[in-house]
Design a protein around this motif. Structure first.
Motif, PDB file in Angstrom:
ATOM      1  N   TYR A 254      10.350  52.391 -26.410  1.00  0.00           N
ATOM      2  CA  TYR A 254      10.073  51.749 -25.116  1.00  0.00           C
ATOM      3  C   TYR A 254       9.901  50.238 -25.290  1.00  0.00           C
ATOM      4  O   TYR A 254      10.459  49.450 -24.527  1.00  0.00           O
ATOM      5  N   ARG A 255       9.148  49.837 -26.308  1.00  0.00           N
ATOM      6  CA  ARG A 255       8.932  48.404 -26.544  1.00  0.00           C
ATOM      7  C   ARG A 255      10.245  47.693 -26.855  1.00  0.00           C
ATOM      8  O   ARG A 255      10.474  46.583 -26.368  1.00  0.00           O
ATOM      9  N   LEU A 256      11.100  48.325 -27.631  1.00  0.00           N
ATOM     10  CA  LEU A 256      12.405  47.714 -27.918  1.00  0.00           C
ATOM     11  C   LEU A 256      13.235  47.558 -26.650  1.00  0.00           C
ATOM     12  O   LEU A 256      13.892  46.538 -26.447  1.00  0.00           O
ATOM     13  N   LEU A 257      13.218  48.564 -25.805  1.00  0.00           N
ATOM     14  CA  LEU A 257      14.055  48.559 -24.603  1.00  0.00           C
ATOM     15  C   LEU A 257      13.543  47.621 -23.521  1.00  0.00           C
ATOM     16  O   LEU A 257      14.312  47.187 -22.674  1.00  0.00           O
ATOM     17  N   THR A 258      12.265  47.317 -23.528  1.00  0.00           N
ATOM     18  CA  THR A 258      11.693  46.482 -22.474  1.00  0.00           C
ATOM     19  C   THR A 258      11.343  45.074 -22.930  1.00  0.00           C
ATOM     20  O   THR A 258      10.963  44.247 -22.107  1.00  0.00           O
TER      21      THR A 258
END
Length: 70
Positions: free
Chosen positions: A50-54
């Motif tokens: 999630y952190r990578l994608l956002t």
């Protein structure tokens, strides 16, 4: 979990997410959509994904590994 700083390492984390059928099918949807669906179903997808994608600083592909291949 500490996020890898290397772009290739980030893509590998996302590829592993794409390959893990625990979070449901990924064909025809963006990675963030799949992550959100898995989260809403209580499947506990990885927070690092999630952190990578956002992350605005992250230069990762939004499409799954299978996009345009299946």
């Amino acid at each position: 979990m500490v996020l890898p700083m290397n772009r290739d390492a980030n893509e590998e984390v996302l590829r592993q997410f794409d390959m893990n059928m625990m979070y449901g099918p990924c064909v025809g949807m963006k990675r963030i959509d799949r992550w959100n669906r898995a989260s809403s179903l209580g499947l506990s997808p990885p927070d690092d994904v999630y952190r990578l994608l956002t992350s605005a600083a992250s230069e990762v592909c939004a499409d799954s590994l299978w996009d345009a291949r299946v």
